[in-house]
Design a protein around this motif. Sequence first.
Motif, mmCIF file in Angstrom:
data_model
loop_
_atom_site.group_PDB
_atom_site.id
_atom_site.type_symbol
_atom_site.label_atom_id
_atom_site.label_comp_id
_atom_site.label_asym_id
_atom_site.label_seq_id
_atom_site.Cartn_x
_atom_site.Cartn_y
_atom_site.Cartn_z
ATOM 1 N N TRP A 35 -60.548 45.313 7.315
ATOM 2 C CA TRP A 35 -59.956 43.975 7.218
ATOM 3 C C TRP A 35 -60.751 43.042 6.308
ATOM 4 O O TRP A 35 -60.206 42.119 5.749
ATOM 5 N N PHE A 39 -61.309 40.897 0.999
ATOM 6 C CA PHE A 39 -61.874 39.579 0.705
ATOM 7 C C PHE A 39 -63.223 39.712 0.005
ATOM 8 O O PHE A 39 -63.549 38.950 -0.900
ATOM 9 N N THR A 303 -50.442 31.456 21.366
ATOM 10 C CA THR A 303 -50.288 32.084 22.673
ATOM 11 C C THR A 303 -49.513 31.192 23.635
ATOM 12 O O THR A 303 -48.798 31.686 24.490
ATOM 13 N N VAL B 292 -55.206 47.082 19.473
ATOM 14 C CA VAL B 292 -56.422 46.400 19.008
ATOM 15 C C VAL B 292 -56.811 45.295 19.978
ATOM 16 O O VAL B 292 -57.990 45.152 20.347
ATOM 17 N N VAL B 310 -63.091 38.234 12.673
ATOM 18 C CA VAL B 310 -62.910 39.096 11.502
ATOM 19 C C VAL B 310 -61.424 39.274 11.211
ATOM 20 O O VAL B 310 -60.962 39.145 10.083
ATOM 21 N N LEU B 311 -60.669 39.566 12.272
ATOM 22 C CA LEU B 311 -59.247 39.805 12.071
ATOM 23 C C LEU B 311 -58.510 38.526 11.662
ATOM 24 O O LEU B 311 -57.552 38.560 10.901
ATOM 25 N N ILE B 312 -58.970 37.388 12.183
ATOM 26 C CA ILE B 312 -58.272 36.133 11.900
ATOM 27 C C ILE B 312 -58.379 35.749 10.423
ATOM 28 O O ILE B 312 -57.554 34.993 9.906
ATOM 29 N N MET B 313 -59.359 36.314 9.718
ATOM 30 C CA MET B 313 -59.463 36.071 8.267
ATOM 31 C C MET B 313 -58.115 36.249 7.562
ATOM 32 O O MET B 313 -57.744 35.461 6.700
ATOM 33 N N THR B 314 -57.388 37.283 7.959
ATOM 34 C CA THR B 314 -56.102 37.556 7.304
ATOM 35 C C THR B 314 -55.114 36.425 7.532
ATOM 36 O O THR B 314 -54.257 36.168 6.696
ATOM 37 N N VAL B 315 -55.219 35.783 8.695
ATOM 38 C CA VAL B 315 -54.309 34.679 8.974
ATOM 39 C C VAL B 315 -54.731 33.456 8.179
ATOM 40 O O VAL B 315 -53.893 32.685 7.701
ATOM 41 N N ILE B 363 -48.957 46.348 8.058
ATOM 42 C CA ILE B 363 -49.727 46.460 9.304
ATOM 43 C C ILE B 363 -51.012 45.649 9.173
ATOM 44 O O ILE B 363 -51.389 44.897 10.065
ATOM 45 N N TRP B 364 -51.634 45.786 8.022
ATOM 46 C CA TRP B 364 -52.866 45.030 7.759
ATOM 47 C C TRP B 364 -52.605 43.532 7.888
ATOM 48 O O TRP B 364 -53.400 42.781 8.428
ATOM 49 N N ILE B 367 -51.179 42.805 12.093
ATOM 50 C CA ILE B 367 -51.902 43.078 13.343
ATOM 51 C C ILE B 367 -52.610 41.845 13.911
ATOM 52 O O ILE B 367 -52.497 41.577 15.096
ATOM 53 N N PHE B 369 -51.852 38.752 13.969
ATOM 54 C CA PHE B 369 -50.938 37.859 14.683
ATOM 55 C C PHE B 369 -50.635 38.412 16.079
ATOM 56 O O PHE B 369 -50.721 37.690 17.078
ATOM 57 N N LEU B 372 -53.705 38.150 18.348
ATOM 58 C CA LEU B 372 -53.921 36.814 18.898
ATOM 59 C C LEU B 372 -52.985 36.558 20.070
ATOM 60 O O LEU B 372 -53.399 36.061 21.119
ATOM 61 N N MET B 373 -51.712 36.904 19.861
ATOM 62 C CA MET B 373 -50.720 36.628 20.891
ATOM 63 C C MET B 373 -51.033 37.396 22.161
ATOM 64 O O MET B 373 -51.064 36.838 23.256
ATOM 65 N N THR B 375 -53.852 38.723 23.119
ATOM 66 C CA THR B 375 -55.085 38.249 23.744
ATOM 67 C C THR B 375 -54.791 37.084 24.682
ATOM 68 O O THR B 375 -55.267 37.046 25.815
#
Lengths: 309, 503
Positions: A35, A39, A303, B292, B310-315, B363-364, B367, B369, B372-373, B375
């Motif tokens: 991920w 970047f 959420t 995940v 780390v994952l939230i970077m994409t958002v 997928i990248w 995922i 989003f 987050l939901m 969680t």
Amino acid sequence: MEATTKQKKMRSMKVMRRTTNAIIYVILVVISIIWLFPFFYLIIQSLRGETGNYTNYFFPKKWTFDNYIHLFTNEGYNSGTGKIESLQAYNFMTWYGRTFLIAVVVTIVQTVIVLVTSYALSRMRFKMRKPLMNLMLILGMFPGFMSMTALYFLLQLIGLTQNMSTVGLILVYVGSSCMGYYICKGFFDTIPKSLDEAARIDGASRQLIFFKIILPLSKPIIVYTLLTAFMGPWGDYMFASLIANGNPAYWNVAVGLRDMVQPQTLLTYSDSFQRFCAAGVVVSLPITILFFILQRYYVEGVTGGSVKG
Amino acid sequence: MEKTVSELEYLGLSAWQKFGYNFCAFFRKLPAAFLSIFTVLIPKLARKVWGAIKSFFTTLYNAMVHGDWKTRLAFVVMGSSQLARKQIARGLMFLAFEVLFILYMVCFGGVQLGELSAPDGFVGSHVTAPGGWVNGEWVDRDVGSDSRLVLLYGILTIIFIVAFAYAWYANIKSAYAVQQYQEARQHITTAKEDLNALADSQYHKTLLTGPLIGLTIFTILPIIFMVFLAFTNFDQQHMAPAQRFQWIGWENFKSLFSGGVAFGRVFGKLLLWTVVWAFFATFTNYILGMIVALVINKKGIRLKKLWRTVLIMTVAVPQFVSLLLMSQMFGLYGAINTIFGTHVNWLGGDPTLARFMVILINIWVGIPFTMLMVTGILMNIPADLYESAKIDGAGPVRMYFKITLPYVWHVTTPSLISNFIGNLNNFGVIFLLTGGGPSYTDGKSDPAGQTDLLITWLYKLVMDKNLYGLASVISIMMFLITAVISLIVYNRSKAVKNEEDFM
């Protein structure tokens, strides 16, 4: 005898848990690398000193800030002559400034509209409420693009396309923003109705309840709405490209950045990809920082509002 | 022949069997669900419409028969009843609206409606101006009116007429109501009281007027325009400012459905891929995102916040930046080939590979989003559920299948549906990644490419080919498809039961 088997069993369970956790950590590290890699790549490519859009090695051999400088001075290496020349069509500062202006105005107006619509649909009961919600649901099923061409003609009609395209874009982004009421209404629905009723017994009007009770309790959803409202126009490609009609003077950042990595551009300018990376960093930086500051609210919005119908 | 199981048998099935059973049951019931649109929903809608029409005429009838002369005068002169009964402000507003409407219709509206269908069947009338000599003959120039604008003005006029009709009806209703109040010697509200009500019991009117005007101009008007365009031949040969286009009836629809025309076949191909794409894009994101989320939230895993961030970077990074970057990285000379030393055209070569890659990259994108939901939902599951399950001796796997999964599934069904519909129209991912390519090799599908969705095809038809009429037909078809899918799913899903009285 029995105690030792129990101990053994405990130990084996501990070992098993350790191994599963170890596997999970490995998976998480791999996921993080996947991920973060794009970047990381974006940043190092924006600092690459050698020209040539593609290299057959990964790490740059020369580090430089030239790409950023050229981005703002609108210059590029012509691959034919190998010299720096001014890019007539490009004007990154203008694109950036215009996109920012549009995004800020849209953010403010859209947030107001969404809050107001959500309050009316969540708290008030009137005859047209249900039909209105159904209407918006149905309107949302039309593919946005075709109505955009109609909007383009409409804007042409009132003269908001060419040098007035900023105003035109703002109007279009804001125009139908009440259809995004869904998540915000979901949040308002979770605020207990008894609060309203108590205030009404004390003689408060609906307006007063909205401003004095509901809004102060809605900080997370207000921030969430602001954030998503900003991200919409900041990253819009479809309508911005339509309204610019191929004229670079009226592009926004998304349209400009896409042009930088078009095959034709890459062929003509040997540093176009590096400048694209620099532009990507410059475009992403403010919103990313903002996002991480306000992360908590965004997560609450996703959420909280999205899963309660 | 499909087997149906009884309630008791169903409870005895394992989790996977249950899933399989429900999965098959969904598709088995699909025809029935589709039929229910006609047998249940449309009659329901018809009854609603019939009720509205009836109440409309009842109001008019009552006002006509039981009204006094002041009320009856309101049929012709709007606001008269209110003016005669000292609701001056309200009466004046009705009157002013009527005067405005009549002035508009006399000066512009009538002409515009006439222009909508000129005598020669075109949109906008034919106007000639002095031209020049062509082959020794004097030819006049055709400077016919701009068809697009004629159409727009026409629709604006129609909207204005509808608004006026509604105001007229409201005027009669209010005229009769105020008469009844007077007869019953009840208090007639003053202008000041009306104004105060706008901040209290009528506050929704204050709040919604602005947003709804925006909705009418920026959403409803364009959609009506689009529907009208579907019946015209607005294309390259009839480009609007220079030439007028004309009404051609159902021709565009015919060319879409006659398989003999290449156009209809392309539509079929793209529709199939669009549905396949939406299915995979939605469910891969959902399932993997959930896994995940579960992994990150597992007890005993440290640094939860770090993994999430780390994952939230994409958002956080604008999607167009990451998508454009991805399209370069997977290019022939991009980073991926450099690292692995391969020479594969991931996105522009083999069509199957390109389609696979598009779903993979989605997928990248998607995922985080879902993560987050899910969680958030996991935190909301009541802890006592797990505690009582533990006391009953349930292991972690069992608890997962009996508590976590059903709970998450139940709560996320609505968002799953909206994700599916969003993916049917996912312009950004496809357009920025592949631009629709690689192109078809049969030479008949231009400008559609192998990864094009209907929405990106639409974009190309308009931007490259100027086929506005045909593009509108495709838009309408896309709307119908989305509407039918969402109607079926919304009517079937339990989680949206409170939306049951939809329509």
